[in-house]
Design a protein around this motif. Structure first.
Motif, mmCIF file in Angstrom:
data_model
loop_
_atom_site.group_PDB
_atom_site.id
_atom_site.type_symbol
_atom_site.label_atom_id
_atom_site.label_comp_id
_atom_site.label_asym_id
_atom_site.label_seq_id
_atom_site.Cartn_x
_atom_site.Cartn_y
_atom_site.Cartn_z
ATOM 1 N N THR A 83 0.856 -1.173 0.000
ATOM 2 C CA THR A 83 0.000 0.000 0.000
ATOM 3 C C THR A 83 0.894 1.226 0.000
ATOM 4 O O THR A 83 2.114 1.109 0.214
ATOM 5 C CB THR A 83 -0.973 -0.010 1.203
ATOM 6 O OG1 THR A 83 -1.955 1.025 1.024
ATOM 7 C CG2 THR A 83 -0.247 0.195 2.525
ATOM 8 N N ILE A 97 -4.288 7.672 -0.366
ATOM 9 C CA ILE A 97 -3.975 6.293 -0.014
ATOM 10 C C ILE A 97 -4.375 5.432 -1.202
ATOM 11 O O ILE A 97 -5.535 5.452 -1.634
ATOM 12 C CB ILE A 97 -4.725 5.854 1.257
ATOM 13 C CG1 ILE A 97 -4.234 6.652 2.466
ATOM 14 C CG2 ILE A 97 -4.544 4.354 1.495
ATOM 15 C CD1 ILE A 97 -5.014 6.387 3.743
ATOM 16 N N THR A 100 -2.954 -0.143 -3.581
ATOM 17 C CA THR A 100 -3.049 -1.162 -2.534
ATOM 18 C C THR A 100 -3.515 -2.484 -3.109
ATOM 19 O O THR A 100 -4.427 -2.514 -3.931
ATOM 20 C CB THR A 100 -4.063 -0.708 -1.453
ATOM 21 O OG1 THR A 100 -3.627 0.536 -0.896
ATOM 22 C CG2 THR A 100 -4.199 -1.745 -0.352
ATOM 23 N N ASN A 112 -7.335 -5.246 5.675
ATOM 24 C CA ASN A 112 -7.528 -3.985 4.963
ATOM 25 C C ASN A 112 -8.020 -2.865 5.881
ATOM 26 O O ASN A 112 -7.438 -1.775 5.876
ATOM 27 C CB ASN A 112 -8.471 -4.168 3.769
ATOM 28 C CG ASN A 112 -8.527 -2.927 2.910
ATOM 29 O OD1 ASN A 112 -7.497 -2.415 2.468
ATOM 30 N ND2 ASN A 112 -9.721 -2.405 2.679
ATOM 31 N N LYS A 116 -5.920 0.556 6.713
ATOM 32 C CA LYS A 116 -6.473 1.896 6.488
ATOM 33 C C LYS A 116 -6.495 2.706 7.783
ATOM 34 O O LYS A 116 -6.236 3.915 7.777
ATOM 35 C CB LYS A 116 -7.885 1.792 5.899
ATOM 36 C CG LYS A 116 -7.942 1.176 4.506
ATOM 37 C CD LYS A 116 -7.140 1.981 3.504
ATOM 38 C CE LYS A 116 -7.318 1.484 2.072
ATOM 39 N NZ LYS A 116 -6.684 0.166 1.852
ATOM 40 N N PHE A 134 -8.848 9.055 -1.799
ATOM 41 C CA PHE A 134 -8.824 7.697 -2.348
ATOM 42 C C PHE A 134 -9.314 7.780 -3.790
ATOM 43 O O PHE A 134 -10.242 8.535 -4.085
ATOM 44 C CB PHE A 134 -9.756 6.761 -1.569
ATOM 45 C CG PHE A 134 -9.417 6.588 -0.125
ATOM 46 C CD1 PHE A 134 -8.655 5.511 0.310
ATOM 47 C CD2 PHE A 134 -9.869 7.497 0.820
ATOM 48 C CE1 PHE A 134 -8.345 5.351 1.647
ATOM 49 C CE2 PHE A 134 -9.565 7.344 2.162
ATOM 50 C CZ PHE A 134 -8.806 6.269 2.577
ATOM 51 N N ILE A 147 -14.150 1.536 -0.002
ATOM 52 C CA ILE A 147 -13.819 2.918 0.340
ATOM 53 C C ILE A 147 -15.015 3.601 1.002
ATOM 54 O O ILE A 147 -14.862 4.319 2.007
ATOM 55 C CB ILE A 147 -13.365 3.689 -0.912
ATOM 56 C CG1 ILE A 147 -12.029 3.135 -1.430
ATOM 57 C CG2 ILE A 147 -13.228 5.183 -0.617
ATOM 58 C CD1 ILE A 147 -11.637 3.636 -2.806
ATOM 59 N N LEU A 150 -15.469 2.789 4.616
ATOM 60 C CA LEU A 150 -14.576 3.503 5.523
ATOM 61 C C LEU A 150 -15.230 4.763 6.076
ATOM 62 O O LEU A 150 -14.865 5.236 7.146
ATOM 63 C CB LEU A 150 -13.297 3.918 4.788
ATOM 64 C CG LEU A 150 -12.328 2.838 4.348
ATOM 65 C CD1 LEU A 150 -11.222 3.456 3.504
ATOM 66 C CD2 LEU A 150 -11.747 2.119 5.549
#
Length: 199
Positions: A83, A97, A100, A112, A116, A134, A147, A150
């Motif tokens: 990553t 970020i 990955t 994961n 993160k 991202f 994503i 998150l």
């Protein structure tokens, strides 16, 4: 200018180590786990191309635009992927970020979200980033959903943004997390990780 320098980040499930050529063999084994380079919607180096990819990432690190990591699973000690912080804007500071990938057998096991959490915590709480970005392929629905889980918000879509390795134009979806959103995102990630720990 904020110093965005190599650092080891230690989490519950993974350790993120500054990428080096010594990680080559372990990363080749990780990529073979699921033959990840065959996935058309993402970019994972082939076993034969791993050395060149490590050199590419380390070259971008020397230029100041990337900070690459190798991801090691703590339970087994094995490398499971890579990553990065990329597209680094050290003056703001702001990072993306991305780039990955994780071995197939490590997916869905907490590696994961732990990775993160480590990267986001370092970006917001140590580097002082006001935002973390991202990006992913419009057609990579698995990545887009991950994503969004998150807590990142979709900023927009860059149409015909870049070409894939086979020359096809791709639309890129851009997400971000802002510094005032970070406490809620951190709580969500910590809750997800706690649910995976043994009772």
């Amino acid at each position: 200018m904020t110093l965005i320098a190599p650092v080891t980040l230690d989490g519950r499930f993974v350790t993120l180590e500054p990428l080096s050529s010594e990680h080559h063999d372990g990363l080749v084994d990780a990529a073979k786990d699921g033959e990840l380079w065959k996935l058309w919607y993402t970019s994972v180096p082939t076993p034969g191309g791993m050395a060149a990819e490590i050199d590419r990432r380390l070259g971008l690190q020397e230029q100041g635009s990337m900070l690459p990591f190798a991801t090691r699973l703590k339970a087994t000690g094995k490398l499971i992927g890579m990553t990065t912080y990329m597209n680094i804007d050290a003056a703001t500071p702001r990072v993306e970020i991305g780039s990955t990938w994780n071995a197939a057998s490590a997916q869905g096991r907490g590696s994961n979200p732990d990775s993160k959490l480590l990267l986001l915590r370092h970006a917001f709480e140590t580097l002082g980033c006001p935002a973390v970005e991202f990006r992913t392929h419009w057609l990579n629905h698995q990545s887009r959903e991950a994503i969004a889980r998150l807590g990142a918000k979709q900023d927009g879509v860059l149409r015909n943004h870049s070409r894939t390795s086979d020359g096809v134009l791709r639309d890129t979806v851009v997400f971000s997390i802002l510094e005032h959103e970070w406490p809620a995102v951190r709580t969500g990630l910590e809750f997800r990780l706690a649910s995976r720990l043994p009772k």
